[in-house]
Scaffold this motif. Structure first.
Motif, PDB file in Angstrom:
ATOM      1  N   GLU A  34      15.054  37.272 -10.501  1.00  0.00           N
ATOM      2  CA  GLU A  34      16.191  37.701 -11.317  1.00  0.00           C
ATOM      3  C   GLU A  34      17.403  38.047 -10.462  1.00  0.00           C
ATOM      4  O   GLU A  34      18.515  37.602 -10.729  1.00  0.00           O
ATOM      5  N   PHE A  35      17.203  38.848  -9.402  1.00  0.00           N
ATOM      6  CA  PHE A  35      18.391  39.255  -8.639  1.00  0.00           C
ATOM      7  C   PHE A  35      18.978  38.085  -7.861  1.00  0.00           C
ATOM      8  O   PHE A  35      20.192  38.029  -7.622  1.00  0.00           O
ATOM      9  N   PRO A  61      23.682  49.618  -4.237  1.00  0.00           N
ATOM     10  CA  PRO A  61      22.698  49.499  -5.317  1.00  0.00           C
ATOM     11  C   PRO A  61      21.399  48.882  -4.813  1.00  0.00           C
ATOM     12  O   PRO A  61      21.377  48.162  -3.809  1.00  0.00           O
ATOM     13  N   VAL A  62      20.325  49.144  -5.539  1.00  0.00           N
ATOM     14  CA  VAL A  62      18.986  48.821  -5.041  1.00  0.00           C
ATOM     15  C   VAL A  62      18.782  47.323  -4.825  1.00  0.00           C
ATOM     16  O   VAL A  62      18.130  46.916  -3.853  1.00  0.00           O
ATOM     17  N   ASP A  63      19.306  46.463  -5.697  1.00  0.00           N
ATOM     18  CA  ASP A  63      19.065  45.033  -5.527  1.00  0.00           C
ATOM     19  C   ASP A  63      19.768  44.461  -4.300  1.00  0.00           C
ATOM     20  O   ASP A  63      19.308  43.467  -3.723  1.00  0.00           O
ATOM     21  N   ASP A  64      20.868  45.061  -3.907  1.00  0.00           N
ATOM     22  CA  ASP A  64      21.472  44.677  -2.633  1.00  0.00           C
ATOM     23  C   ASP A  64      20.703  45.293  -1.471  1.00  0.00           C
ATOM     24  O   ASP A  64      20.348  44.604  -0.502  1.00  0.00           O
ATOM     25  N   TYR A  75      17.290  44.908   7.155  1.00  0.00           N
ATOM     26  CA  TYR A  75      16.226  45.603   6.431  1.00  0.00           C
ATOM     27  C   TYR A  75      16.401  47.106   6.654  1.00  0.00           C
ATOM     28  O   TYR A  75      16.658  47.543   7.785  1.00  0.00           O
ATOM     29  N   THR A  76      16.201  47.896   5.605  1.00  0.00           N
ATOM     30  CA  THR A  76      16.135  49.331   5.870  1.00  0.00           C
ATOM     31  C   THR A  76      14.923  49.613   6.747  1.00  0.00           C
ATOM     32  O   THR A  76      13.859  49.020   6.570  1.00  0.00           O
ATOM     33  N   GLN A  77      15.089  50.513   7.718  1.00  0.00           N
ATOM     34  CA  GLN A  77      13.957  50.848   8.576  1.00  0.00           C
ATOM     35  C   GLN A  77      13.215  52.064   8.028  1.00  0.00           C
ATOM     36  O   GLN A  77      13.700  52.773   7.159  1.00  0.00           O
ATOM     37  N   ARG A  78      12.042  52.257   8.539  1.00  0.00           N
ATOM     38  CA  ARG A  78      11.142  53.286   8.042  1.00  0.00           C
ATOM     39  C   ARG A  78      11.639  54.684   8.408  1.00  0.00           C
ATOM     40  O   ARG A  78      12.119  54.914   9.525  1.00  0.00           O
ATOM     41  N   ASP A  93      12.193  52.890  -1.657  1.00  0.00           N
ATOM     42  CA  ASP A  93      13.186  53.961  -1.578  1.00  0.00           C
ATOM     43  C   ASP A  93      12.642  55.181  -0.858  1.00  0.00           C
ATOM     44  O   ASP A  93      13.363  55.847  -0.103  1.00  0.00           O
ATOM     45  N   GLU A  94      11.361  55.486  -1.081  1.00  0.00           N
ATOM     46  CA  GLU A  94      10.754  56.653  -0.436  1.00  0.00           C
ATOM     47  C   GLU A  94      10.493  56.391   1.048  1.00  0.00           C
ATOM     48  O   GLU A  94      10.559  57.320   1.867  1.00  0.00           O
ATOM     49  N   LEU A  95      10.192  55.154   1.400  1.00  0.00           N
ATOM     50  CA  LEU A  95       9.878  54.816   2.789  1.00  0.00           C
ATOM     51  C   LEU A  95      11.116  54.587   3.643  1.00  0.00           C
ATOM     52  O   LEU A  95      11.068  54.696   4.865  1.00  0.00           O
ATOM     53  N   SER A  96      12.235  54.281   3.008  1.00  0.00           N
ATOM     54  CA  SER A  96      13.416  53.832   3.742  1.00  0.00           C
ATOM     55  C   SER A  96      14.242  54.982   4.292  1.00  0.00           C
ATOM     56  O   SER A  96      14.519  55.961   3.599  1.00  0.00           O
ATOM     57  N   ASP A  97      14.668  54.799   5.531  1.00  0.00           N
ATOM     58  CA  ASP A  97      15.665  55.666   6.130  1.00  0.00           C
ATOM     59  C   ASP A  97      17.047  55.115   5.773  1.00  0.00           C
ATOM     60  O   ASP A  97      17.170  54.026   5.190  1.00  0.00           O
ATOM     61  N   LYS A  98      18.099  55.834   6.143  1.00  0.00           N
ATOM     62  CA  LYS A  98      19.458  55.377   5.878  1.00  0.00           C
ATOM     63  C   LYS A  98      20.005  54.567   7.053  1.00  0.00           C
ATOM     64  O   LYS A  98      21.216  54.532   7.283  1.00  0.00           O
ATOM     65  N   TYR A  99      19.092  53.928   7.777  1.00  0.00           N
ATOM     66  CA  TYR A  99      19.445  53.061   8.897  1.00  0.00           C
ATOM     67  C   TYR A  99      18.774  51.710   8.687  1.00  0.00           C
ATOM     68  O   TYR A  99      17.823  51.580   7.912  1.00  0.00           O
TER      69      TYR A  99
END
Length: 565
Positions: A34-35, A61-64, A75-78, A93-99
Motif C-alpha cells: 500500500e505505501f 510519519p511512520v510510512d516514510d 534505517y532507524t538504528q536500535r 517504533d519501540e525498538l528504534s532510536d532517533k538515529y
C-alpha cells in the motif's frame, strides 16, 4: 557446477491471489504494498531535504520512517537500552532510536582515495567515527541524524557517491569483482556492464517498486569472487567456444529463513546483452513476483515454481524478444576469492588485500588508509563481498612498506586463518532485528582461537560466520561454521547471548565442486561465552579425523552428530 535447490523453499499455494501484477492485478495485498503504491519511495528524498531535516525526527510519519527511508539507504538504528530478549516482542517504533544507519552505495566496491576521504569525513563529523564494511561492498555508518542528511548527500554526490536504493524493495548495490580490470587471469572485465546498469536503471521509478529486495552480482574473475550462488541474479564470466568471453546467467539465489541457491539458466550472455538481460530479469520479478506475503516474496520463490526452463523462456519471449545462446558453466573457483594478500596486476604493479576484523573500521582508519595509499602513488581501492579491502596499483618497491603501515591500522595482509575467514553482521549494537552481539563476540572469539589453535595446521581454511538473527546477512548457511544468534537461558536462569550452529556450508571451489547449505545439528546451541571452546573442539576433531585434502564441509557431511558437538 550445479547448485541444487533445497526442498525447504516452496512457492505459495495455487488457487489464491499471490499479488503477481501480471496475473492477479496490482491491487495492494498488504501494508508494504500500500505505501509503495501510494507514493513512489524515491520521492521521499525531497521530503527529507525540505521537511524532515528542518523539522527533525519527530516530524517523520511512520510510512516514510520505517518504509520509504530505506530507498535512500536509511534505517532507524536500535535503541541502546533494549536487550536482545525483547527483540521479538517489540515493534519498530519501540525498538528504534532517533538515529539512523546510513548505507553508502558502492557498486562494484570501487572507490577512489578522494571518495574514501569523503566517507571518512562524514564518519568523523556526523557518525561518531563509525564505519563498517558490509559483505555487500557497502560502507555503513551509524548515529546519523536526519538533520544532517542534506549536507551528507551534498558531500557524497560531490565525489560521485550515492545512497539511492541502497536498501528497500528495489535493485540494491551491484556486487562486482574487486579485481575488475586489473587481474592478470581475468576472463572479462565486468566494469562496463556494472556502470551501464547503475547509470541506466538505478533510481528508475519504473523498477523501484519490486516485491522485495533484488540483489545482483557480476564477475569476470575465475575465483568467483562475488558469491554468485546466493544472489537474485548473477552474471559469471565464461568463455564461449564460438562467441568468446561473456557471462553465464544465474537466477534465484537467496538465504535468510528459506535459503535457496541460484540456478543456471543455461544461457550465454554477451557483454552487449548483459544490461538488457539484467533489466529483463528485474522486470520479470516486478511483474510476476509474489507480493501477498513478504516472507515469500523474493525471486527464489518464483523460480521454485517456474523452474529455470520456464524462466528462460519468459525472459526471452516476453522481455528480450530474442533467444539467448546456450553457454558453458563456470569452472569451480581454483582458489579463495577474498583477494587477501599480495597479488600481481596485469600491468606489473601489485594489489594488496587486507582483512580488517569482521569488517569493522572507522572514519579515522579510512582517512589514514587513503593517506597510506596516496603516499605510494595509488588512488584506487576496492571493498570486497567478504568484508575485506584492496589497495590497487602498488609499485613493487612499495609493497612491503605499505603492508607494514596497514598492519598498524589493524588491516592485515597476512592475517591468521580465523581473522581472515570470519565475518559478522551488524548485530545487536545497532540492528533492530538482532538478538545477540556479533562484532565484539566475533572479535573476542578470533583472539581466543589464535591462541587456542596456534598449534593446528589446516590444509584448507575454515570459515566462521556470525549473524545476530535468522536473516543471514552474514551468510551463515554458506559458512563452514555458521552461527545464528538467539537468546539462550543460562545456568542461572537468566537470558544470555547464544547461537544455533550450522555446519558444512560453502560455495563452489576446486576443493568443493558444488555449493551447498550447512546442516544443523539437533539441539546444538552454543553460548557466546562458550563459542571459542566449541570452535576449538570441532576444529581439532576435524584436524585429527580429516583425510588428506578433505574440506571441512566434506568431513561434516560424513560425520555423525556426536563428532560435531
Amino acid at each position: 557446477m550445479t547448485a541444487t535447490a533445497p526442498a525447504r523453499v516452496r512457492p505459495p499455494r495455487e488457487g489464491r491471489s499471490n499479488g503477481q501484477w501480471l496475473v492477479d492485478g496490482t491491487a495492494p495485498l498488504n501494508h508494504n504494498e500500500e505505501f509503495k503504491a501510494e507514493d513512489n519511495p524515491l520521492n521521499v528524498r525531497a521530503r527529507i531535504e525540505q521537511i524532515y531535516a528542518k523539522e527533525g525526527f519527530d516530524s517523520i510519519p511512520v510510512d516514510d520512517l520505517h518504509g520509504r527511508f530505506r530507498w535512500m539507504g536509511l534505517y532507524t538504528q536500535r535503541r541502546q537500552d533494549i536487550s536482545g530478549s525483547r527483540t521479538a516482542s517489540l515493534g519498530p517504533d519501540e525498538l528504534s532510536d532517533k538515529y539512523f544507519m546510513l548505507r553508502v552505495r558502492i557498486d562494484g566496491g570501487a572507490v577512489s582515495t578522494d571518495q574514501l576521504r569523503v566517507i571518512a569525513g562524514i564518519s568523523t563529523e556526523f557518525a561518531r567515527d563509525t564505519a563498517d564494511i558490509s559483505d555487500r561492498q557497502n560502507v555503513q555508518l551509524h548515529w546519523i541524524r536526519v538533520e544532517d542528511m542534506p549536507e551528507i548527500w551534498r558531500r557524497l554526490e560531490s565525489v560521485g557517491l550515492i545512497t539511492t536504493e541502497a536498501c528497500g524493495d528495489c535493485p540494491r548495490v551491484v556486487l562486482g569483482s574487486p579485481v575488475a580490470g586489473i587481474a592478470a587471469d581475468e576472463i572479462i572485465d565486468p566494469t562496463p556492464v556494472i556502470d551501464q546498469i547503475v547509470e541506466r536503471f538505478i533510481g528508475d521509478p519504473d523498477i523501484s517498486n519490486l516485491p522485495r529486495k533484488f540483489k545482483t552480482a557480476i564477475t569476470g574473475h575465475p575465483s568467483l569472487d562475488v558469491v554468485h550462488e546466493i544472489n537474485d541474479i548473477s552474471l559469471v564470466g565464461v568463455v564461449h567456444p564460438e562467441l568468446g568471453p561473456g557471462y553465464d546467467l544465474w537466477v534465484g539465489g537467496g538465504l535468510s529463513v528459506a535459503p535457496r541457491l541460484a540456478e543456471r539458466l543455461g544461457t550465454f550472455v554477451t557483454a552487449e546483452q548483459a544490461p538488457e538481460v539484467w533489466h529483463g530479469v528485474v522486470r520479470i520479478f516486478r511483474d510476476y513476483g509474489y507480493r501477498r506475503l513478504r516472507n515469500k516474496a523474493r525471486l527464489k520463490f518464483l523460480l521454485a515454481e517456474w523452474g529455470p526452463e520456464k524462466f528462460r523462456q519468459v525472459l526471452q519471449d516476453e522481455y528480450l524478444g530474442y533467444p539467448l545462446a546456450d553457454g558453458p558453466a563456470p569452472a569451480p573457483a581454483p582458489y579463495a576469492g577474498d583477494h587477501v594478500g599480495i597479488h600481481a596486476q596485469k600491468d606489473g604493479r601489485f594489489y594488496v588485500g587486507v582483512a580488517p576484523t569482521v569488517g569493522r573500521v572507522s572514519g579515522t582508519i579510512l582517512n589514514q588508509l587513503a593517506d597510506a595509499a596516496e603516499r605510494i602513488g595509488s588512488q584506487r581501492l576496492r571493498f570486497t563481498p567478504h568484508q575485506k579491502l584492496l589497495v590497487l596499483d602498488v609499485p613493487a618497491d612499495e609493497v612491503t612498506g605499505l603492508v607494514d603501515e596497514l598492519k598498524g591500522l589493524g588491516l592485515h595482509a597476512d592475517p591468521s586463518p580465523f581473522r581472515r575467514n570470519t565475518m559478522a553482521c551488524t548485530g545487536i549494537q545497532f540492528c533492530k532485528l538482532a538478538f545477540v552481539d556479533t562484532k565484539d563476540t566475533a572479535t573476542a572469539t578470533i583472539a581466543e582461537l589464535e591462541n587456542r589453535l596456534s598449534d593446528v595446521k589446516l590444509e584448507l581454511p575454515i570459515t566462521l560466520n556470525l549473524n545476530g538473527c535468522p536473516n543471514s546477512c552474514a551468510r551463515i548457511q554458506t559458512a563452514d561454521i555458521g552461527l545464528k544468534g538467539q537468546i539462550l537461558t543460562g545456568a542461572d536462569g537468566e537470558p544470555e547471548f547464544g547461537f544455533q550452529v550450522h555446519l558444512g556450508g560453502g560455495l563452489a571451489t576446486s576443493e568443493r565442486e558444488e555449493a551447498g547449505l550447512g546442516r544443523t545439528v539437533r539441539g546444538l546451541k552454543v553460548s557466546a561465552e562458550d563459542l571459542p571452546e566449541y570452535v576449538e573442539r570441532v576444529v581439532r576433531r576435524f584436524a585429527d579425523d580429516a583425510e588428506s585434502g578433505e574440506s571441512f564441509s566434506a568431513w561434516v557431511k560424513r560425520s555423525d552428530e556426536e563428532a560435531l558437538r
